[in-house]
Structures are given as C-alpha cells and as structure tokens.
Design a protein around this motif. Structure first.
Motif, mmCIF file in Angstrom:
data_model
loop_
_atom_site.group_PDB
_atom_site.id
_atom_site.type_symbol
_atom_site.label_atom_id
_atom_site.label_comp_id
_atom_site.label_asym_id
_atom_site.label_seq_id
_atom_site.Cartn_x
_atom_site.Cartn_y
_atom_site.Cartn_z
ATOM 1 N N ARG A 95 0.455 2.486 -15.503
ATOM 2 C CA ARG A 95 1.756 2.221 -14.974
ATOM 3 C C ARG A 95 2.273 3.786 -14.602
ATOM 4 N N ASP A 96 1.973 4.790 -15.091
ATOM 5 C CA ASP A 96 2.375 6.195 -14.646
ATOM 6 C C ASP A 96 2.087 6.260 -13.287
ATOM 7 N N GLU A 97 0.814 6.215 -12.965
ATOM 8 C CA GLU A 97 0.170 6.190 -11.692
ATOM 9 C C GLU A 97 1.089 5.397 -10.585
ATOM 10 N N LEU A 98 1.195 4.133 -10.887
ATOM 11 C CA LEU A 98 1.827 3.440 -10.103
ATOM 12 C C LEU A 98 3.412 3.692 -9.926
ATOM 13 N N LEU A 99 3.880 4.202 -10.961
ATOM 14 C CA LEU A 99 5.410 4.552 -10.880
ATOM 15 C C LEU A 99 5.519 5.966 -10.136
ATOM 16 N N ASN A 100 4.730 6.955 -10.253
ATOM 17 C CA ASN A 100 4.706 8.080 -9.703
ATOM 18 C C ASN A 100 4.448 7.937 -8.063
ATOM 19 N N TRP A 101 3.545 6.810 -7.616
ATOM 20 C CA TRP A 101 3.267 6.421 -6.373
ATOM 21 C C TRP A 101 4.705 5.880 -5.689
ATOM 22 N N LEU A 102 5.413 4.969 -6.503
ATOM 23 C CA LEU A 102 6.716 4.425 -6.025
ATOM 24 C C LEU A 102 7.740 5.734 -5.695
ATOM 25 N N ARG A 103 7.837 6.535 -6.521
ATOM 26 C CA ARG A 103 8.850 7.638 -6.443
ATOM 27 C C ARG A 103 8.625 8.371 -5.265
ATOM 28 N N ARG A 104 7.431 8.400 -4.770
ATOM 29 C CA ARG A 104 7.014 9.198 -3.485
ATOM 30 C C ARG A 104 7.180 8.344 -2.144
ATOM 31 N N ARG A 105 7.710 7.148 -2.484
ATOM 32 C CA ARG A 105 7.826 6.262 -1.148
ATOM 33 C C ARG A 105 9.313 6.608 -0.587
ATOM 34 N N GLY A 106 9.351 6.667 0.735
ATOM 35 C CA GLY A 106 10.653 6.746 1.553
ATOM 36 C C GLY A 106 11.648 5.678 1.470
ATOM 37 N N LEU A 107 12.890 6.057 1.797
ATOM 38 C CA LEU A 107 13.948 5.008 2.262
ATOM 39 C C LEU A 107 13.747 4.559 4.011
ATOM 40 N N ILE A 108 13.244 5.299 4.624
ATOM 41 C CA ILE A 108 13.432 5.214 6.177
ATOM 42 C C ILE A 108 12.029 5.408 6.561
ATOM 43 N N HIS A 109 11.511 4.508 7.477
ATOM 44 C CA HIS A 109 10.216 5.007 8.487
ATOM 45 C C HIS A 109 10.517 4.735 9.804
ATOM 46 N N HIS A 110 10.005 5.626 10.486
ATOM 47 C CA HIS A 110 10.163 5.370 12.012
ATOM 48 C C HIS A 110 8.964 5.698 12.690
ATOM 49 N N ASP A 111 8.658 4.798 13.675
ATOM 50 C CA ASP A 111 7.346 4.909 14.349
ATOM 51 C C ASP A 111 7.887 4.869 15.936
ATOM 52 N N SER A 112 7.575 6.250 16.515
ATOM 53 C CA SER A 112 7.961 6.556 17.755
ATOM 54 C C SER A 112 7.221 5.689 18.799
ATOM 55 N N LYS A 113 5.958 5.399 18.626
ATOM 56 C CA LYS A 113 5.079 4.701 19.596
ATOM 57 C C LYS A 113 5.642 3.454 19.674
ATOM 58 N N LEU A 114 5.743 2.789 18.557
ATOM 59 C CA LEU A 114 6.422 1.366 18.620
ATOM 60 C C LEU A 114 7.626 1.129 18.784
ATOM 61 N N ASN A 115 8.347 2.242 18.565
ATOM 62 C CA ASN A 115 9.992 2.129 18.616
ATOM 63 C C ASN A 115 10.624 1.379 17.724
ATOM 64 N N PHE A 116 10.192 1.312 16.578
ATOM 65 C CA PHE A 116 10.518 0.262 15.337
ATOM 66 C C PHE A 116 11.080 1.443 14.238
ATOM 67 N N THR A 117 11.984 1.092 13.453
ATOM 68 C CA THR A 117 12.650 1.707 12.421
ATOM 69 C C THR A 117 12.634 0.849 11.260
ATOM 70 N N LEU A 118 12.285 1.181 10.013
ATOM 71 C CA LEU A 118 11.969 0.095 8.950
ATOM 72 C C LEU A 118 12.575 0.710 7.885
ATOM 73 N N VAL A 119 13.630 -0.260 7.232
ATOM 74 C CA VAL A 119 14.676 0.213 6.126
ATOM 75 C C VAL A 119 14.549 -1.136 5.227
ATOM 76 N N HIS A 120 15.067 -0.841 3.892
ATOM 77 C CA HIS A 120 15.270 -2.235 3.008
ATOM 78 C C HIS A 120 16.487 -2.942 3.652
ATOM 79 N N ALA A 121 17.441 -2.179 3.649
ATOM 80 C CA ALA A 121 18.933 -2.947 3.739
ATOM 81 C C ALA A 121 19.502 -2.565 5.113
ATOM 82 N N GLY A 122 19.670 -1.201 5.467
ATOM 83 C CA GLY A 122 20.451 -1.170 6.696
ATOM 84 C C GLY A 122 20.498 0.190 7.073
#
Length: 265
Positions: A95-122
């Motif tokens: 659990r600690d390994e999984l939760l620590n991994w989650l804490r280090r995920r972002g809220l936004i991801h952008h790929d300039s080559k694909l020209n796409f931006t990923l978020v959960h809600a907006g």
C-alpha cells in the motif's frame, strides 16, 4: 509508437484488460494515458493500480477526485463512503509503495509533439496554458513533498471560484477542485459541485466548463474523463472520454483525421 488515452477505469480491471486486447496494446511500443479515477466503484482497484504502476514510463496518469479521496482515507483524514471499494488497497502489503506512487502523479500532462493535453476534469476558462501548468505544479509539489499530510488534512471540495488573490489552502483547494471535480459552471466560471448529466438537463445558468465564453486556453486540444456524462455534440478542441457503460480508448495523433476512439466490447 501509438498513444491511447483512457477515461475513468474506476477499479474495473477486467474491462481494462478487454479494452487493451481490443486495441492490441503493445507495452514495448505503445503508451497509455489515464485520465484519473483509476480506483473505486469497481471490484479490482488494487489490480488496476498495480498494473498501471508496473507499466512504468509506458503509462501517464493524472489524478482524479477518487485518487485524492483514497489518499485522504488512507491517511485517516476522511471516512470511507458507504459504497467505497478501497479496503483492498488500504490493507495491501504494498500500500505505501502504491500510495507514494499516486502522490507523485500530476494534475496535467502536455505532449507538444502530439499537441494534446490530458487532465481529469478540465481547465478553468480564466487560465492561460502557462498558468494551468504553474497552478497544477503548486498542488503537485505539496502533494509529492514532505508536507503532503497537511494538504490532505485541509483538503476541501467547497472552494468554487477562482481569483488571483486566493492564498493558502483555499488556493490549493480550488486548483485541485478544478482539475478533479469541474463539470458544469456558471457563466461567471463558478464551479457547481452537484450538476451532472446530459447537456440541456441543467438550469440555463449552467454550462459545461469547455463551453464557457472567452476560454483562454481554447487553442489546446484537451482530453478529459467525461464523468459528468455530458452527451454533448462534438466541440472544437475537447475530447471527452466516456466513462459510463463501456470503457473507451482514444488513439491520439497530431493529425486530426487519424484520431480514433475504441470501445471495450
């Protein structure tokens, strides 16, 4: 390499496996983008987390409201909801390994080559792309740092309006709310935390976040999890990933004509 974006898995490991079989996902050559809400509701949240974490750099994950809820419950700052299915994660030996991994995920991801931006809600209408990245980092840096417990303890879902003078926990809470909970808004940009469902079923004063006038980041191509179930017509620059019924994957491409969506059988 092919990149696929996938909506809210919500602990449904079997549906995820079937979807990956359908798109013939090759972990040696392909990449998966996950739009948050990996866990809860479904019966196999632990299997989903372990699988995605083990994909390493072949998976990009942004946080959803369910991940923040899981982190708060695991830390003892929130009681589980009656219909939660998080016990298997909280009681897991890793659990600690999984939760620590989650804490280090972002809220936004952008790929300039694909020209796409990923978020959960907006992304709020008032924010430029640069601000969206900067404000997300404010939360990400706290959540991944040594003071993360204070953020989880002070996490609130009632901060609904942005203004530049927001400071402290109110500021961080609005940023987190925008990225993980935003669905319908007033025309002035205030978040409504109760409205969801098909476009047109809400009061006229509420609109989907992406339909707000003068949205500054409207030049972005944004992929997000359609947890509101908008059932909207195609709208320029936004790519909602359905989360009701069949799990789906969007094949991303820099060329608009090469974008395809696949549904799990």
């Amino acid at each position: 390499m092919t990149t696929y974006a996938i909506g809210s898995v919500k602990g449904d490991y079997q549906s995820l496996v079937k979807l990956l079989e359908k798109i013939q996902f090759d972990p040696d050559n392909d990449c998966l983008w996950f739009a948050g809400n990996l866990v809860n509701e479904g019966p196999d949240s632990l299997a989903v987390l372990r699988f995605i974490k083990n994909l390493g750099k072949k998976a990009v994950t942004v946080l959803g409201n369910q991940e923040l809820h899981l982190l708060r419950v695991a830390a003892g700052f929130a009681a589980p909801n009656a219909d939660d299915s998080l016990d298997e994660i909280i009681n897991a030996p890793d659990r600690d390994e999984l939760l620590n991994w989650l804490r280090r995920r972002g809220l936004i991801h952008h790929d300039s080559k694909l020209n796409f931006t990923l978020v959960h809600a907006g992304i709020p209408a008032e924010w430029t792309f640069s601000q969206a990245l900067t404000f997300a980092y404010e939360v990400e840096s706290v959540l991944s740092g040594s003071n993360y417990a204070a953020f989880l303890e002070n996490r609130r879902q009632d901060q609904s309006r942005w203004h530049a003078k927001l400071r402290g926990w109110k500021r961080l809470n609005f940023i987190a709310n925008a990225y993980t909970l935003m669905k319908y808004c007033t025309e002035q940009g205030r978040l409504d935390f109760n409205a969801s469902g098909k476009l047109g079923s809400q009061p006229p004063s509420l609109v989907p976040w992406y339909r707000l006038p003068d949205r500054i980041a409207s030049n972005l191509r944004i992929v997000f999890a359609d947890d509101a179930d908008f059932e909207d017509d195609a709208f320029p620059g936004v790519y909602p990933l359905p989360t009701r019924g069949k799990l789906s994957a969007l094949q991303l491409s820099a060329m608009a004509e090469n974008i395809h969506i696949y549904h799990q059988l």
